[in-house]
Design an enzyme around this catalytic site. Sequence first.
Site, PDB file in Angstrom:
ATOM      1  N   ASP A  39       0.836  -1.199   0.000  1.00  0.00           N
ATOM      2  CA  ASP A  39       0.000   0.000   0.000  1.00  0.00           C
ATOM      3  C   ASP A  39       0.873   1.253   0.000  1.00  0.00           C
ATOM      4  O   ASP A  39       1.626   1.491   0.955  1.00  0.00           O
ATOM      5  CB  ASP A  39      -0.891  -0.021   1.243  1.00  0.00           C
ATOM      6  CG  ASP A  39      -2.058   0.938   1.145  1.00  0.00           C
ATOM      7  OD1 ASP A  39      -1.935   1.973   0.463  1.00  0.00           O
ATOM      8  OD2 ASP A  39      -3.114   0.659   1.743  1.00  0.00           O
ATOM      9  N   ASP A  40       0.798   2.026  -1.078  1.00  0.00           N
ATOM     10  CA  ASP A  40       1.534   3.300  -1.188  1.00  0.00           C
ATOM     11  C   ASP A  40       3.042   3.113  -1.316  1.00  0.00           C
ATOM     12  O   ASP A  40       3.815   3.982  -0.896  1.00  0.00           O
ATOM     13  CB  ASP A  40       1.258   4.221   0.011  1.00  0.00           C
ATOM     14  CG  ASP A  40      -0.149   4.774   0.029  1.00  0.00           C
ATOM     15  OD1 ASP A  40      -0.954   4.391  -0.836  1.00  0.00           O
ATOM     16  OD2 ASP A  40      -0.454   5.588   0.930  1.00  0.00           O
ATOM     17  N   CYS A  79      -6.487   3.945  -3.321  1.00  0.00           N
ATOM     18  CA  CYS A  79      -6.688   2.615  -2.728  1.00  0.00           C
ATOM     19  C   CYS A  79      -7.825   1.784  -3.298  1.00  0.00           C
ATOM     20  O   CYS A  79      -7.597   0.711  -3.860  1.00  0.00           O
ATOM     21  CB  CYS A  79      -6.905   2.770  -1.223  1.00  0.00           C
ATOM     22  SG  CYS A  79      -5.483   3.410  -0.331  1.00  0.00           S
ATOM     23  N   ARG A  83      -7.577  -1.469  -6.011  1.00  0.00           N
ATOM     24  CA  ARG A  83      -7.875  -2.833  -5.562  1.00  0.00           C
ATOM     25  C   ARG A  83      -8.996  -3.457  -6.371  1.00  0.00           C
ATOM     26  O   ARG A  83      -8.971  -4.658  -6.685  1.00  0.00           O
ATOM     27  CB  ARG A  83      -8.209  -2.811  -4.069  1.00  0.00           C
ATOM     28  CG  ARG A  83      -7.003  -2.569  -3.225  1.00  0.00           C
ATOM     29  CD  ARG A  83      -7.298  -1.960  -1.854  1.00  0.00           C
ATOM     30  NE  ARG A  83      -6.107  -1.241  -1.443  1.00  0.00           N
ATOM     31  CZ  ARG A  83      -5.058  -1.824  -0.879  1.00  0.00           C
ATOM     32  NH1 ARG A  83      -5.085  -3.112  -0.607  1.00  0.00           N
ATOM     33  NH2 ARG A  83      -3.990  -1.131  -0.583  1.00  0.00           N
ATOM     34  N   LYS A 132      -5.485  -5.837   4.121  1.00  0.00           N
ATOM     35  CA  LYS A 132      -6.431  -4.724   3.969  1.00  0.00           C
ATOM     36  C   LYS A 132      -7.389  -4.989   2.807  1.00  0.00           C
ATOM     37  O   LYS A 132      -6.954  -5.298   1.700  1.00  0.00           O
ATOM     38  CB  LYS A 132      -5.640  -3.430   3.725  1.00  0.00           C
ATOM     39  CG  LYS A 132      -6.484  -2.249   3.246  1.00  0.00           C
ATOM     40  CD  LYS A 132      -5.601  -1.050   2.979  1.00  0.00           C
ATOM     41  CE  LYS A 132      -6.315  -0.016   2.117  1.00  0.00           C
ATOM     42  NZ  LYS A 132      -5.505   1.181   1.860  1.00  0.00           N
ATOM     43  N   HIS A 134     -10.722  -2.840   1.821  1.00  0.00           N
ATOM     44  CA  HIS A 134     -11.019  -1.499   1.284  1.00  0.00           C
ATOM     45  C   HIS A 134     -11.866  -1.497   0.010  1.00  0.00           C
ATOM     46  O   HIS A 134     -11.673  -0.669  -0.885  1.00  0.00           O
ATOM     47  CB  HIS A 134      -9.729  -0.697   1.049  1.00  0.00           C
ATOM     48  CG  HIS A 134      -9.944   0.761   1.343  1.00  0.00           C
ATOM     49  ND1 HIS A 134      -8.928   1.676   1.421  1.00  0.00           N
ATOM     50  CD2 HIS A 134     -11.084   1.460   1.582  1.00  0.00           C
ATOM     51  CE1 HIS A 134      -9.421   2.880   1.692  1.00  0.00           C
ATOM     52  NE2 HIS A 134     -10.733   2.775   1.792  1.00  0.00           N
ATOM     53  N   SER A 157      -8.277   1.592   5.075  1.00  0.00           N
ATOM     54  CA  SER A 157      -6.897   2.021   5.326  1.00  0.00           C
ATOM     55  C   SER A 157      -6.589   2.134   6.816  1.00  0.00           C
ATOM     56  O   SER A 157      -7.451   2.472   7.630  1.00  0.00           O
ATOM     57  CB  SER A 157      -6.631   3.363   4.642  1.00  0.00           C
ATOM     58  OG  SER A 157      -6.659   3.226   3.242  1.00  0.00           O
ATOM     59  N   HIS A 224       1.542   2.250   3.972  1.00  0.00           N
ATOM     60  CA  HIS A 224       0.605   3.366   4.155  1.00  0.00           C
ATOM     61  C   HIS A 224       0.796   3.937   5.557  1.00  0.00           C
ATOM     62  O   HIS A 224       1.009   3.199   6.514  1.00  0.00           O
ATOM     63  CB  HIS A 224      -0.821   2.827   3.976  1.00  0.00           C
ATOM     64  CG  HIS A 224      -1.894   3.860   3.858  1.00  0.00           C
ATOM     65  ND1 HIS A 224      -2.271   4.655   4.916  1.00  0.00           N
ATOM     66  CD2 HIS A 224      -2.708   4.196   2.819  1.00  0.00           C
ATOM     67  CE1 HIS A 224      -3.271   5.440   4.522  1.00  0.00           C
ATOM     68  NE2 HIS A 224      -3.544   5.194   3.254  1.00  0.00           N
ATOM     69  N   ASP A 276      -0.322  -0.900  -4.813  1.00  0.00           N
ATOM     70  CA  ASP A 276      -1.598  -0.346  -5.288  1.00  0.00           C
ATOM     71  C   ASP A 276      -1.469   1.032  -5.917  1.00  0.00           C
ATOM     72  O   ASP A 276      -2.310   1.433  -6.720  1.00  0.00           O
ATOM     73  CB  ASP A 276      -2.629  -0.306  -4.154  1.00  0.00           C
ATOM     74  CG  ASP A 276      -2.295   0.708  -3.059  1.00  0.00           C
ATOM     75  OD1 ASP A 276      -1.106   1.081  -2.910  1.00  0.00           O
ATOM     76  OD2 ASP A 276      -3.217   1.111  -2.333  1.00  0.00           O
ATOM     77  N   ASN A 277      -0.442   1.792  -5.548  1.00  0.00           N
ATOM     78  CA  ASN A 277      -0.187   3.117  -6.156  1.00  0.00           C
ATOM     79  C   ASN A 277       1.129   3.640  -5.607  1.00  0.00           C
ATOM     80  O   ASN A 277       1.761   3.001  -4.769  1.00  0.00           O
ATOM     81  CB  ASN A 277      -1.321   4.114  -5.880  1.00  0.00           C
ATOM     82  CG  ASN A 277      -1.748   4.211  -4.436  1.00  0.00           C
ATOM     83  OD1 ASN A 277      -2.868   3.849  -4.071  1.00  0.00           O
ATOM     84  ND2 ASN A 277      -0.863   4.671  -3.581  1.00  0.00           N
ATOM     85  N   LYS A 297       1.413   9.298  -5.408  1.00  0.00           N
ATOM     86  CA  LYS A 297       0.015   8.911  -5.180  1.00  0.00           C
ATOM     87  C   LYS A 297      -0.935  10.081  -5.425  1.00  0.00           C
ATOM     88  O   LYS A 297      -0.627  11.230  -5.121  1.00  0.00           O
ATOM     89  CB  LYS A 297      -0.132   8.435  -3.730  1.00  0.00           C
ATOM     90  CG  LYS A 297      -1.560   8.150  -3.282  1.00  0.00           C
ATOM     91  CD  LYS A 297      -1.579   7.695  -1.835  1.00  0.00           C
ATOM     92  CE  LYS A 297      -3.016   7.448  -1.367  1.00  0.00           C
ATOM     93  NZ  LYS A 297      -3.054   6.847  -0.005  1.00  0.00           N
TER      94      LYS A 297
END
Length: 476
Positions: A39-40, A79, A83, A132, A134, A157, A224, A276-277, A297
């Site tokens: 994540d991130d 996010c 996903r 996670k 989301h 998140s 994240h 994811d980004n 992001k």
Amino acid sequence: MKIILKYTVLLMLCIAQNIYGQKVAQQRNVPNVILIFTDDQGYNDVGIFGATDIATPHLDQMARDGAKLTSFYAAQAVCSASRAAILTGCYPNRIGIHNAFMPNSKKGLNTQETTLAEMFKAKGYATAIFGKWHLGDQQQFMPNNHGFDEYFGIPYSNDMWPLHPQQGPIFDFGPLPLYENTTVLKTLTDQTDLTTQITKRSVDFIHRNADNPFFLYMPHPQPHVPLFVSDKFKGKSKRGLYGDVIMEIDWTVGEILKAVEENGLTKNTLIIFTSDNGPWLAYGNHSGSAFPFREGKGTAWEGGQREPFIIKYPGHIKAGTTIDAPVMAIDILPTLAEICQADLPNTVIDGRSAWPLLTGITNESPQNAYFFYYRVNELFGIRYGKWKLYFPHTYRTMNGQKAGKDGLPGEYKMVDLKEIELYDLESDASELKNVASEYPKVVTKIKELADHMRSRLGDSLLGMEGTETRKAGEVK
């Protein structure tokens, strides 16, 4: 008569055993699949992708044993949308998923959409998600209603809790629940051991399912913000707390690889690692690095969506392979469907199989172009071969702004992109020189591609609605 009956029973047992053996053999002709999704995380946050201040030996070895993709894109720079794409093979705006869902949202991933988990379950796979989710925290949108047999983790998140640095002035978050399937185990006040817990659950799942095909989805809540790392990695990296977190994620990869090896599954297990980004640059020293790419992001610039991607499948993907052709997260589902001989969804999806590219049959991207949407259906840009074109839109930047520090965010400024801009990513990966005026034919071609996609999926920047979009799930 008893002798005849005895031999009849033995014969039936042998037939049943043979049928079972054939079934197991047939199942083992398809690989186990493990999808590790951070994540991130920035492109430059893995050694094999350029990091010199974070040790990632397991990821680096995984790349040497398989392939690294240098132009892999998350489907959106946020996010929930990202996903939705990797799990369904669709641009998120096609299926009504925009931005990041807040807690208690009435919307979520429509149960009519087919997820990777449902695709694998139809093939007899055991399925699990640890991490996670989301994609909606209303019960009907949760993982157990989207094809996952097992779920352990958080529904959104990890910063959506009362300890958010902007709680009060901006947010009013309730407690952060930790789920096991449909039950809340507890609410979290400390996430120090969460990565370790997710890893232990994942390793246990592999051990328990060593004799049948399985799909394991590990969407890590880290890196994240807020950043949390266990004591075993605290202070270990040269890039502060953020680097420590990445080192622990690398450790989790090592634990997964070890569990696969211990069960004799290495040759029959496909493992993917990506994110994811891009990095959340507002958080300064608590964010990652997208170097050499522009922004992070929340933008469609390369730093917002170009991600590290590693795939390992011994005997099928040549060790030490580097692939430069563009691939996007929407292509993962159809790629895995081809590999695992699974049926594609009955509904229209956007992805196409990248298996010929991964196996060296071709060096061409599976798609002619990729479309970069953001916010609520705004078409920001398009990747077409070596070209990246941006349409007029507003984006955020930390350029010239004071960066955040130690878990507190800095403030973005907004920039209006007023004219079409074009970049040659082969010679200008950092997107520094706009060459739109030099290549009018390329601009015209990409605009034609945009018009075709707008007719299908729309573009709210131009007030256009698409003819092929579907609705997200919604609780009335």
